[in-house]
Design a protein around this motif. Structure first.
Motif, PDB file in Angstrom:
ATOM      1  N   SER A  74       0.976  -0.959  -0.095  1.00  0.00           N
ATOM      2  CA  SER A  74       0.012   0.009   0.005  1.00  0.00           C
ATOM      3  C   SER A  74       1.057   1.235  -0.088  1.00  0.00           C
ATOM      4  N   LEU A  75       0.454   2.316  -0.562  1.00  0.00           N
ATOM      5  CA  LEU A  75       1.041   3.510  -0.775  1.00  0.00           C
ATOM      6  C   LEU A  75       0.517   4.428   0.436  1.00  0.00           C
TER       7      LEU A  75
ATOM      8  N   VAL B 291       5.681   6.789   1.189  1.00  0.00           N
ATOM      9  CA  VAL B 291       6.089   5.456   1.741  1.00  0.00           C
ATOM     10  C   VAL B 291       5.247   4.277   0.935  1.00  0.00           C
ATOM     11  N   SER B 292       5.903   3.162   1.206  1.00  0.00           N
ATOM     12  CA  SER B 292       5.194   1.895   0.756  1.00  0.00           C
ATOM     13  C   SER B 292       5.459   0.832   1.790  1.00  0.00           C
ATOM     14  N   LEU B 293       4.346  -0.015   2.284  1.00  0.00           N
ATOM     15  CA  LEU B 293       4.414  -0.887   3.309  1.00  0.00           C
ATOM     16  C   LEU B 293       3.392  -1.971   2.939  1.00  0.00           C
ATOM     17  N   ALA B 294       3.537  -3.028   3.682  1.00  0.00           N
ATOM     18  CA  ALA B 294       2.877  -4.306   3.329  1.00  0.00           C
ATOM     19  C   ALA B 294       1.372  -3.994   3.602  1.00  0.00           C
ATOM     20  N   ALA B 295       0.286  -4.210   2.630  1.00  0.00           N
ATOM     21  CA  ALA B 295      -1.073  -3.803   2.890  1.00  0.00           C
ATOM     22  C   ALA B 295      -1.476  -4.562   4.253  1.00  0.00           C
TER      23      ALA B 295
ATOM     24  N   GLU C 121      -3.833   8.091   0.954  1.00  0.00           N
ATOM     25  CA  GLU C 121      -3.359   7.171   0.308  1.00  0.00           C
ATOM     26  C   GLU C 121      -3.520   7.369  -1.396  1.00  0.00           C
ATOM     27  N   PRO C 122      -2.377   7.446  -2.037  1.00  0.00           N
ATOM     28  CA  PRO C 122      -2.243   7.656  -3.567  1.00  0.00           C
ATOM     29  C   PRO C 122      -2.788   6.419  -4.043  1.00  0.00           C
ATOM     30  N   THR C 123      -3.849   6.395  -5.073  1.00  0.00           N
ATOM     31  CA  THR C 123      -4.162   5.318  -5.802  1.00  0.00           C
ATOM     32  C   THR C 123      -2.991   4.562  -6.581  1.00  0.00           C
ATOM     33  N   ALA C 124      -1.909   5.189  -6.852  1.00  0.00           N
ATOM     34  CA  ALA C 124      -0.901   4.581  -7.288  1.00  0.00           C
ATOM     35  C   ALA C 124       0.659   5.302  -7.629  1.00  0.00           C
TER      36      ALA C 124
END
Length: 204
Positions: free
Chosen positions: A137-138, A175-179, A201-204
């Protein structure tokens, strides 16, 4: 969404069935364009083959982003679909399967073809190395400069990846982390920063 497995490295396997040779290639791919690029590579390399059948599946095999297959001139339903079925059952995500067939003079019949193409991919899959992937997830975090060190410590605890940092009126971290960790991370972050943080939370 839970963890899923993807193909980690290329595999090559040969199967002989009633004088027909079935050469199977399993190739890691991350999207449709990459799959079609590799497919073209095998077609050009094996121009003299009777058939170059294929199937690919991108993402989680149980909830694929995209998938496709082709019988390449074999009777409908005897090659590509059985190949895709094996990829799904073996949970070979992000995988292109190509089976090159050299006809040996003996017809196998529809049932024989299904069994041969399934076996070709299944035997190759037994050699495959898989990697477990956690959906990511972003998250964009905006806070005061004074909170940056605390936020970075929490990111480290969650094994999150820092993608970008921008400094303006405050600090903005992408940041990116485990959903699976997202809800817990957001809760702890709000507690850590006493609510003085903005999350999007950006979509992409």
């Amino acid at each position: 969404m839970s963890q899923y497995s993807i193909l980690a490295a290329a595999v090559e396997h040969r199967l002989l069935e009633k004088n027909s040779e079935f050469i199977t290639f399993l190739q890691p791919v991350s999207d449709r364009e990459q799959a079609l690029h590799w497919l073209q590579h095998y077609r050009e390399h094996y121009k003299d083959a009777a058939h170059v059948c294929w199937a690919y599946i991108i993402g989680n095999t149980r909830q694929p982003q995209t998938q496709a297959f082709s019988d390449d001139g074999e009777p409908s339903g005897t090659a590509g679909k059985p190949m895709l079925h094996v990829l799904t059952e073996r949970e070979l995500g992000n995988c292109l399967a190509v089976v090159v067939r050299y006809f040996g003079g003996i017809k196998l019949g529809a049932g024989g073809l299904v069994r041969a193409y399934s076996a070709a991919v299944s035997q190759a899959a037994q050699q495959a190395r898989l990697t477990l992937v956690s959906p990511q997830s972003l998250l964009r975090i905006a806070a005061d400069f004074a909170l940056e060190a605390r936020i970075r410590q929490l990111l480290a605890q969650f094994d999150a990846t820092l993608l970008d940092v921008q400094y303006q009126q405050g600090v903005a971290l992408s940041v990116s982390l485990a959903a699976a960790d997202l809800a817990s991370f957001k809760l702890q972050l709000q507690e850590l920063c006493a609510g003085a943080v903005s999350l999007t939370e950006p979509t992409a």
